[in-house]
Design a protein around this motif. Structure first.
Motif, PDB file in Angstrom:
ATOM      1  N   ALA A 178       1.062  -1.285   0.287  1.00 25.35           N
ATOM      2  CA  ALA A 178       0.104   0.216   0.008  1.00 25.35           C
ATOM      3  C   ALA A 178       0.913   1.382   0.024  1.00 25.35           C
ATOM      4  N   TYR A 179       1.409   1.529   0.800  1.00 35.80           N
ATOM      5  CA  TYR A 179       2.799   2.322   0.681  1.00 35.80           C
ATOM      6  C   TYR A 179       3.755   2.434  -1.005  1.00 35.80           C
ATOM      7  N   GLU A 180       3.836   1.464  -1.088  1.00 40.58           N
ATOM      8  CA  GLU A 180       4.146   2.110  -2.346  1.00 40.58           C
ATOM      9  C   GLU A 180       3.543   2.419  -3.329  1.00 40.58           C
ATOM     10  N   LEU A 181       1.848   2.086  -3.472  1.00 43.29           N
ATOM     11  CA  LEU A 181       1.183   2.403  -4.905  1.00 43.29           C
ATOM     12  C   LEU A 181       0.563   4.160  -3.870  1.00 43.29           C
ATOM     13  N   LEU A 182       1.211   4.293  -2.589  1.00 44.87           N
ATOM     14  CA  LEU A 182       0.622   6.019  -2.561  1.00 44.87           C
ATOM     15  C   LEU A 182       1.717   6.614  -2.857  1.00 44.87           C
ATOM     16  N   ILE A 183       3.087   6.444  -3.382  1.00 43.87           N
ATOM     17  CA  ILE A 183       4.355   7.055  -2.585  1.00 43.87           C
ATOM     18  C   ILE A 183       4.242   6.938  -5.071  1.00 43.87           C
ATOM     19  N   GLU A 184       3.618   5.958  -5.676  1.00 45.98           N
ATOM     20  CA  GLU A 184       3.640   6.093  -6.679  1.00 45.98           C
ATOM     21  C   GLU A 184       2.567   6.545  -7.163  1.00 45.98           C
ATOM     22  N   GLY A 185       1.528   6.555  -6.893  1.00 41.31           N
ATOM     23  CA  GLY A 185       0.242   7.439  -7.236  1.00 41.31           C
ATOM     24  C   GLY A 185      -0.575   7.968  -6.848  1.00 41.31           C
ATOM     25  N   GLY A 186      -0.323   8.325  -5.622  1.00 45.67           N
ATOM     26  CA  GLY A 186      -1.051   9.224  -4.522  1.00 45.67           C
ATOM     27  C   GLY A 186      -1.749   8.323  -4.002  1.00 45.67           C
ATOM     28  N   ILE A 187      -2.451   8.441  -3.348  1.00 48.10           N
ATOM     29  CA  ILE A 187      -3.918   7.413  -2.231  1.00 48.10           C
ATOM     30  C   ILE A 187      -4.692   7.005  -3.122  1.00 48.10           C
TER      31      ILE A 187
ATOM     32  N   LEU B   8      15.159   5.329   9.024  1.00 49.45           N
ATOM     33  CA  LEU B   8      14.927   5.917  10.729  1.00 49.45           C
ATOM     34  C   LEU B   8      13.207   6.867  10.199  1.00 49.45           C
ATOM     35  N   PHE B   9      13.903   7.356   8.801  1.00 50.87           N
ATOM     36  CA  PHE B   9      12.681   7.888   8.458  1.00 50.87           C
ATOM     37  C   PHE B   9      12.119   8.506   6.845  1.00 50.87           C
ATOM     38  N   ASP B  10      11.486   8.125   6.318  1.00 48.36           N
ATOM     39  CA  ASP B  10      11.287   7.646   4.756  1.00 48.36           C
ATOM     40  C   ASP B  10      10.458   9.293   4.531  1.00 48.36           C
ATOM     41  N   ALA B  11      11.242   9.874   3.547  1.00 45.68           N
ATOM     42  CA  ALA B  11      11.421  11.676   3.185  1.00 45.68           C
ATOM     43  C   ALA B  11      10.243  10.960   2.093  1.00 45.68           C
ATOM     44  N   LYS B  12       9.931   9.819   1.393  1.00 40.16           N
ATOM     45  CA  LYS B  12       8.610   9.748   0.019  1.00 40.16           C
ATOM     46  C   LYS B  12       7.961   9.549   0.416  1.00 40.16           C
ATOM     47  N   LEU B  13       7.200   8.542   1.790  1.00 44.66           N
ATOM     48  CA  LEU B  13       6.324   8.741   2.502  1.00 44.66           C
ATOM     49  C   LEU B  13       5.391  10.070   3.031  1.00 44.66           C
ATOM     50  N   ASP B  14       6.680  10.494   3.451  1.00 45.00           N
ATOM     51  CA  ASP B  14       6.216  11.520   4.565  1.00 45.00           C
ATOM     52  C   ASP B  14       6.001  12.803   3.268  1.00 45.00           C
ATOM     53  N   LEU B  15       6.441  13.273   1.848  1.00 45.70           N
ATOM     54  CA  LEU B  15       5.510  13.775   0.812  1.00 45.70           C
ATOM     55  C   LEU B  15       3.899  12.699   0.409  1.00 45.70           C
ATOM     56  N   ALA B  16       4.312  11.268   0.247  1.00 44.62           N
ATOM     57  CA  ALA B  16       3.304  11.226  -0.147  1.00 44.62           C
ATOM     58  C   ALA B  16       1.744  11.522   0.788  1.00 44.62           C
ATOM     59  N   ILE B  17       2.633  11.568   2.240  1.00 47.24           N
ATOM     60  CA  ILE B  17       1.390  11.786   3.112  1.00 47.24           C
ATOM     61  C   ILE B  17       0.565  13.099   3.294  1.00 47.24           C
ATOM     62  N   ARG B  18       2.167  14.545   2.993  1.00 48.94           N
ATOM     63  CA  ARG B  18       1.714  15.119   2.493  1.00 48.94           C
ATOM     64  C   ARG B  18       0.464  15.375   1.786  1.00 48.94           C
ATOM     65  N   ASN B  19       0.480  14.994   0.511  1.00 49.69           N
ATOM     66  CA  ASN B  19      -0.127  14.727  -0.937  1.00 49.69           C
ATOM     67  C   ASN B  19      -1.864  14.596  -0.559  1.00 49.69           C
TER      68      ASN B  19
END
Length: 208
Positions: free
Chosen positions: A18-27, A99-110
């Motif tokens: 689910a995280y991979e899809l979120l990062i690649e294409g949004g929620i 420690l910190f997943d930057a790509k995930l953080d950006l995906a969450i913000r989007n």
């Protein structure tokens, strides 16, 4: 011949996908069938672990909070000899995806742009990060006003860094960190602290 049941996977397997899809294409890309296809698992396996997509979404948000915000707060609270040492502990987050997943953080913000509930959770997470950094500065003698501004500078700098998708040579990036530490703290970091930081991130000195 008996029918062989397809494996269900595990909760973590579904969450990771689910995280991979979120990062690649949004929620909007996080759907049960695409998840099942990516994992080569039966869609019924999803419902073994999650009641519905809403429960998956909650699990995704909780894991993001625990990892990114939780680890950042923990790094702020680590024992340190001085503010430079303490800031290097925090900078580890921006360099270590464990420690910190930057790509995930950006995906969450989007994602939060279209989800008011998540927007509130994101605001709370940012407040926790800023307060943890401010408390860290206060421990090393900064006034509350100085601590607040410096903590905002750290957080907003990193948000901008992530949002701009900055790509750098690893060694060049590492060499800049001591300058960021000096900028954030107003003090030059000790040579020993710089060397310790560079060594733990496998800096290669091309002049040697």
């Amino acid at each position: 011949m008996k029918n062989v049941k397809r494996p269900r996977g595990s909760k973590d397997v579904w969450l990771n996908a689910a995280y991979e899809l979120l990062i690649e294409g949004g929620i909007d890309a996080v759907k049960v069938m695409p998840l099942a296809k990516r994992l080569n698992l039966s869609r019924t396996g999803f419902y073994w672990y999650f009641e519905d997509l809403a429960e998956l979404h909650r699990a995704m948000i909780e894991r993001w909070e625990e990892k990114n915000t939780g680890n950042l707060v923990a790094r702020c609270n680590l024992a340190a000899a001085n503010i430079g040492d303490a800031l290097f502990n925090v900078m580890d987050c921006w360099l270590d995806p464990a420690l910190f997943d930057a790509k995930l953080d950006l995906a969450i913000r989007n994602w939060a742009r279209i989800d008011t509930g998540l927007k509130h959770r994101l605001s709370q997470a940012d407040d926790l990060r800023i307060q943890a950094l401010a408390d860290m500065f206060i421990r090393f003698g900064y006034s509350s006003e100085q601590a607040q501004v410096r903590s905002l500078t750290v957080v907003y700098t990193q948000i901008g860094y992530i949002s701009m998708h900055v790509e750098e040579d690893w060694n060049d990036r590492l060499k800049r960190v001591p300058h960021y530490v000096e900028l954030f703290s107003g003090l030059s970091p000790l040579t020993a602290d710089v060397e310790q930081f560079l060594n733990r991130h496998c800096f290669v000195n091309s002049q040697e």
